[in-house]
Design a protein around this motif. Structure first.
Motif, PDB file in Angstrom:
ATOM      1  N   VAL A 166      13.622  19.960  16.892  1.00  0.00           N
ATOM      2  CA  VAL A 166      13.345  18.786  16.014  1.00  0.00           C
ATOM      3  C   VAL A 166      14.147  18.034  14.528  1.00  0.00           C
ATOM      4  N   ILE A 167      14.656  19.588  14.089  1.00  0.00           N
ATOM      5  CA  ILE A 167      14.865  19.339  12.987  1.00  0.00           C
ATOM      6  C   ILE A 167      16.665  19.343  13.577  1.00  0.00           C
ATOM      7  N   LYS A 180      17.202  16.118  14.397  1.00  0.00           N
ATOM      8  CA  LYS A 180      17.237  14.694  13.287  1.00  0.00           C
ATOM      9  C   LYS A 180      18.842  15.155  12.298  1.00  0.00           C
ATOM     10  N   SER A 222      21.929  14.089  13.952  1.00  0.00           N
ATOM     11  CA  SER A 222      21.631  12.367  14.436  1.00  0.00           C
ATOM     12  C   SER A 222      22.289  11.704  12.122  1.00  0.00           C
ATOM     13  N   ALA A 223      21.775  12.235  11.385  1.00  0.00           N
ATOM     14  CA  ALA A 223      21.846  11.953  10.074  1.00  0.00           C
ATOM     15  C   ALA A 223      23.883  12.211   9.759  1.00  0.00           C
ATOM     16  N   VAL A 258      16.670  16.059   5.302  1.00  0.00           N
ATOM     17  CA  VAL A 258      15.991  15.931   6.176  1.00  0.00           C
ATOM     18  C   VAL A 258      14.592  17.262   6.182  1.00  0.00           C
ATOM     19  N   LYS A 259      13.413  16.060   6.747  1.00  0.00           N
ATOM     20  CA  LYS A 259      12.425  16.889   6.085  1.00  0.00           C
ATOM     21  C   LYS A 259      12.352  18.150   7.373  1.00  0.00           C
TER      22      LYS A 259
END
Length: 95
Positions: free
Chosen positions: A31-32, A35, A38-39, A82-83
């Motif tokens: 998931v990281i 993300k 995508s960022a 990113v979280k």
């Protein structure tokens, strides 16, 4: 009794070690990674850059090629925001 022993062995097989992740950690890192990619793609200044992203236990490694030092710095900054990212390793190179 045999079922309990089998359950313990199955759970131990999914446990994380220093060099391997358990199933939950792998999904978190996936998931990281998604993300971060995508960022990076969402940033117009980085869209054309050739940046590879790999994640292990929240540590993100950026590799590949960028056109300038500011692009490199921007990619690291975007990744840090990113979280779930715990640290960023910058292995990118200038074209």
């Amino acid at each position: 009794m045999a079922c309990a022993a089998a359950a313990v062995l199955l759970l131990a097989g999914c446990a994380a070690t220093r060099t391997q992740e358990g199933a939950g950690g792998y999904l978190d890192d996936t998931v990281i990674t998604a993300k971060v990619k995508s960022a990076i793609l969402g940033d117009p200044a980085l869209k054309a850059a050739e940046i590879n992203v790999e994640t292990f236990k929240g540590r993100v490694q950026l590799s590949g090629f960028v056109s300038s030092r500011p692009q490199m710095d921007m990619a690291v900054d975007v990744t840090r925001k990113v979280k779930g990212v715990t640290s960023v390793a910058n292995d990118m190179q200038l074209k």
